[in-house]
Scaffold this motif. Structure first.
Motif, PDB file in Angstrom:
ATOM      1  N   ARG A  94       0.529  -1.380  -0.251  1.00 29.23           N
ATOM      2  CA  ARG A  94      -0.104  -0.114  -0.222  1.00 29.23           C
ATOM      3  C   ARG A  94       0.929   1.149   0.058  1.00 29.23           C
ATOM      4  N   VAL A  95       0.798   2.256  -0.820  1.00 31.88           N
ATOM      5  CA  VAL A  95       0.704   3.413  -0.677  1.00 31.88           C
ATOM      6  C   VAL A  95       0.361   5.236  -0.611  1.00 31.88           C
ATOM      7  N   VAL A  96       1.087   5.572   0.588  1.00 27.26           N
ATOM      8  CA  VAL A  96       0.647   7.050   1.471  1.00 27.26           C
ATOM      9  C   VAL A  96       1.651   7.918   0.252  1.00 27.26           C
ATOM     10  N   ASP A  97       0.782   8.316  -0.532  1.00 26.56           N
ATOM     11  CA  ASP A  97       1.639   9.581  -1.261  1.00 26.56           C
ATOM     12  C   ASP A  97       1.609  10.471   0.397  1.00 26.56           C
ATOM     13  N   LEU A  98       2.748  11.873   0.243  1.00 30.83           N
ATOM     14  CA  LEU A  98       1.986  12.865   0.992  1.00 30.83           C
ATOM     15  C   LEU A  98       2.252  14.084  -0.376  1.00 30.83           C
ATOM     16  N   SER A  99       2.901  14.336  -1.387  1.00 29.88           N
ATOM     17  CA  SER A  99       2.957  14.910  -3.117  1.00 29.88           C
ATOM     18  C   SER A  99       1.292  14.986  -3.452  1.00 29.88           C
ATOM     19  N   ALA A 100       0.686  16.006  -4.359  1.00 33.24           N
ATOM     20  CA  ALA A 100      -0.087  16.523  -4.559  1.00 33.24           C
ATOM     21  C   ALA A 100      -0.762  14.917  -6.002  1.00 33.24           C
ATOM     22  N   ASP A 101      -0.037  14.511  -5.942  1.00 35.36           N
ATOM     23  CA  ASP A 101      -0.029  13.839  -7.493  1.00 35.36           C
ATOM     24  C   ASP A 101      -1.502  13.191  -7.571  1.00 35.36           C
ATOM     25  N   PHE A 102      -1.908  12.600  -6.791  1.00 36.05           N
ATOM     26  CA  PHE A 102      -3.349  11.751  -6.665  1.00 36.05           C
ATOM     27  C   PHE A 102      -4.222  12.454  -6.338  1.00 36.05           C
ATOM     28  N   ARG A 103      -3.676  13.839  -5.570  1.00 37.78           N
ATOM     29  CA  ARG A 103      -4.916  14.257  -4.862  1.00 37.78           C
ATOM     30  C   ARG A 103      -6.344  14.821  -5.615  1.00 37.78           C
ATOM     31  N   MET A 104      -5.723  15.108  -6.658  1.00 36.29           N
ATOM     32  CA  MET A 104      -7.478  16.299  -7.731  1.00 36.29           C
ATOM     33  C   MET A 104      -7.452  15.335  -8.935  1.00 36.29           C
ATOM     34  N   LYS A 105      -9.136  14.765  -8.596  1.00 42.74           N
ATOM     35  CA  LYS A 105      -9.336  13.877 -10.066  1.00 42.74           C
ATOM     36  C   LYS A 105      -9.720  14.064 -10.968  1.00 42.74           C
ATOM     37  N   ASP A 106      -9.263  15.224 -11.601  1.00 42.26           N
ATOM     38  CA  ASP A 106      -9.316  16.104 -12.678  1.00 42.26           C
ATOM     39  C   ASP A 106      -7.305  16.347 -13.088  1.00 42.26           C
ATOM     40  N   ILE A 107      -6.851  15.624 -14.021  1.00 42.11           N
ATOM     41  CA  ILE A 107      -5.822  15.568 -14.616  1.00 42.11           C
ATOM     42  C   ILE A 107      -5.257  16.911 -15.051  1.00 42.11           C
ATOM     43  N   ASN A 108      -6.524  17.682 -15.411  1.00 38.45           N
ATOM     44  CA  ASN A 108      -5.932  18.986 -16.643  1.00 38.45           C
ATOM     45  C   ASN A 108      -6.185  19.519 -15.320  1.00 38.45           C
ATOM     46  N   ILE A 109      -6.156  19.845 -14.476  1.00 39.76           N
ATOM     47  CA  ILE A 109      -6.406  20.630 -12.945  1.00 39.76           C
ATOM     48  C   ILE A 109      -5.056  20.501 -12.728  1.00 39.76           C
ATOM     49  N   TYR A 110      -4.397  19.771 -12.548  1.00 34.63           N
ATOM     50  CA  TYR A 110      -3.141  19.105 -11.840  1.00 34.63           C
ATOM     51  C   TYR A 110      -2.317  19.712 -12.511  1.00 34.63           C
ATOM     52  N   GLU A 111      -2.817  19.254 -14.008  1.00 35.93           N
ATOM     53  CA  GLU A 111      -1.301  19.373 -14.769  1.00 35.93           C
ATOM     54  C   GLU A 111      -0.698  21.257 -14.862  1.00 35.93           C
ATOM     55  N   GLU A 112      -2.372  21.929 -15.394  1.00 37.78           N
ATOM     56  CA  GLU A 112      -1.790  23.113 -15.303  1.00 37.78           C
ATOM     57  C   GLU A 112      -1.200  24.317 -13.943  1.00 37.78           C
ATOM     58  N   TRP A 113      -2.097  23.772 -12.469  1.00 39.18           N
ATOM     59  CA  TRP A 113      -1.482  24.601 -11.699  1.00 39.18           C
ATOM     60  C   TRP A 113      -0.134  23.916 -11.202  1.00 39.18           C
ATOM     61  N   TYR A 114       0.569  22.455 -11.646  1.00 40.35           N
ATOM     62  CA  TYR A 114       1.500  22.029 -11.131  1.00 40.35           C
ATOM     63  C   TYR A 114       2.678  21.826 -12.415  1.00 40.35           C
ATOM     64  N   GLY A 115       2.033  22.520 -13.406  1.00 42.54           N
ATOM     65  CA  GLY A 115       2.604  22.174 -14.877  1.00 42.54           C
ATOM     66  C   GLY A 115       3.847  21.283 -14.773  1.00 42.54           C
ATOM     67  N   ILE A 116       3.634  20.736 -14.846  1.00 40.21           N
ATOM     68  CA  ILE A 116       3.798  18.937 -14.825  1.00 40.21           C
ATOM     69  C   ILE A 116       3.147  17.843 -15.518  1.00 40.21           C
ATOM     70  N   GLU A 117       3.212  17.146 -16.260  1.00 41.42           N
ATOM     71  CA  GLU A 117       2.803  15.760 -17.353  1.00 41.42           C
ATOM     72  C   GLU A 117       2.937  15.322 -15.826  1.00 41.42           C
ATOM     73  N   HIS A 118       1.843  14.185 -15.930  1.00 38.45           N
ATOM     74  CA  HIS A 118       1.430  13.311 -15.040  1.00 38.45           C
ATOM     75  C   HIS A 118       1.214  12.195 -15.188  1.00 38.45           C
ATOM     76  N   LYS A 119       2.335  11.536 -14.473  1.00 35.03           N
ATOM     77  CA  LYS A 119       3.005  10.335 -15.429  1.00 35.03           C
ATOM     78  C   LYS A 119       2.526   8.925 -14.960  1.00 35.03           C
ATOM     79  N   SER A 120       1.137   8.870 -14.220  1.00 36.04           N
ATOM     80  CA  SER A 120       0.546   7.866 -14.219  1.00 36.04           C
ATOM     81  C   SER A 120      -0.809   7.769 -14.024  1.00 36.04           C
ATOM     82  N   PRO A 121      -1.713   8.677 -15.023  1.00 38.50           N
ATOM     83  CA  PRO A 121      -3.283   9.109 -14.656  1.00 38.50           C
ATOM     84  C   PRO A 121      -4.083   7.818 -14.410  1.00 38.50           C
ATOM     85  N   ASP A 122      -3.945   6.644 -15.161  1.00 42.33           N
ATOM     86  CA  ASP A 122      -4.619   5.662 -14.745  1.00 42.33           C
ATOM     87  C   ASP A 122      -5.683   5.139 -12.928  1.00 42.33           C
TER      88      ASP A 122
END
Length: 346
Positions: A94-122
């Motif tokens: 099991r993984v508990v991620d303290l970063s923002a990588d999986f906090r938001m359900k809309d990948i477009n919002i994540y990539e817009e606000w963090y300025g990086i491509e999400h590597k595991s959107p699945d």
């Protein structure tokens, strides 16, 4: 014993994880991951761990770690966990991620606000937002937990009950927040030097802070509709702590007793949330070093607005403490295990 691996163990949140887990009766740390200090003794990075931790820092190898641990904490910058996670890892640990990588359900919002491509959107849809007091039952069944951000934790917990009960005009919310300098991380930056911070307070990320969409998403769930907030964070010259003061328009006139009853409905049985006595404002000094969140409110009848306040330690409930709370839920342990430290004062 739960075998724990920490990727990013030498950052502030990572070190706080180590400090808490060393006092946890059911957990054993088997991996102290660090990109910067590989092969260096952990206590040489943090001298407070002298004669407490004799292990070497190891590389951030999630696949190797998955064979050795029951749970992995990733206390790393945005993007790293998403680049390392895969089905093989999640089938083992099991993984508990303290970063923002999986906090938001809309990948477009994540990539817009963090300025990086999400590597595991699945895995975005599968990840459970780890705000324990609100998502407890979902967390228990999760493989991947998105540990909330510090500002969103304090803001959401202070505002959520009143939105959920339909007391607030959803798009009227303004959040003013203050944080200690540890919230900026341990990496050296000119803006975080002593002479830049001491005897100073400053706003930053005005109308652009990356925690804004995370707060909006969680409060939208409470309101049952999409909403937007004004969120302004400030840095203050102290090591730890977050203070949130939020403002919202009331839909109707209410009494103190009516509002207090709503907070009690949601939080009376929550060990880590303390709704303070009438007239007492939350202060960061009364939660320092603990997993508590102190909350209170004040009704401004003159403007028909309500002021919602929250205080917590950004490194504990805002990061490592909440991560351990999530771990306890994942493994069916008492939720308070390892987290009952009394706030430090002075």
């Amino acid at each position: 014993m739960i075998k724990v691996g920490i990727i990013g163990a030498t950052g502030y949140a990572g070190q706080e994880l180590v400090r808490i887990l060393l006092q946890h009766k059911k957990a054993e740390i088997v991996w102290y991951g660090s990109k910067t200090y590989i092969d260096k003794k952990y206590y040489e990075v943090y001298q407070n761990m002298f004669q407490l931790v004799d292990a070497d820092c190891m590389a951030d190898n999630m696949e190797e770690l998955a064979d050795k641990a029951d749970v992995i904490f990733t206390a790393t910058p945005q993007g790293l966990c998403a680049s390392l996670i895969n089905e093989e890892v999640l089938s083992k640990v099991r993984v508990v991620d303290l970063s923002a990588d999986f906090r938001m359900k809309d990948i477009n919002i994540y990539e817009e606000w963090y300025g990086i491509e999400h590597k595991s959107p699945d895995y975005i849809k599968e990840a459970v937002y780890g705000l324990c007091e609100i998502n407890r039952e979902k967390i228990k069944k999760a493989r991947l937990v998105a540990n909330p951000g510090c500002y969103p934790t304090c803001s959401t917990l202070a505002i959520y009950p009143l939105l959920k009960e339909g007391l607030l005009e959803p798009n009227s919310i303004i959040i003013d927040a203050k944080s200690g300098t540890s919230g900026a991380g341990r990496s050296p930056k000119v803006n975080n030097l002593y002479c830049e911070i001491n005897e100073n307070i400053k706003a930053y990320g005005v109308a652009s802070h990356r925690h804004t969409p995370e707060i909006e998403e969680q409060l939208s769930y409470a309101a049952g509709e999409n909403l937007y907030v004004n969120f302004t964070p400030h840095m203050v010259p102290m090591n730890r702590g977050i203070l949130v003061t939020a403002y919202g328009n009331l839909k109707k006139q209410v009494t103190y007793e009516e509002v207090k009853a709503i907070y009690d409905k949601y939080y009376k049985k929550e060990y880590f949330i303390r709704v303070l006595d009438k007239g007492i404002c939350p202060e960061t000094r009364w939660v320092e070093g603990s997993n508590f969140v102190d909350i209170n409110f004040c009704i401004d009848k003159r403007t028909n607005r309500i002021i919602m306040m929250g205080a917590m330690d950004n490194l504990v409930k805002g990061a490592a403490g909440q991560a351990v709370q999530n771990m306890n839920l994942l493994f069916g342990l008492k939720e308070t295990e390892g987290l009952q430290a009394v706030p430090m004062f002075p």
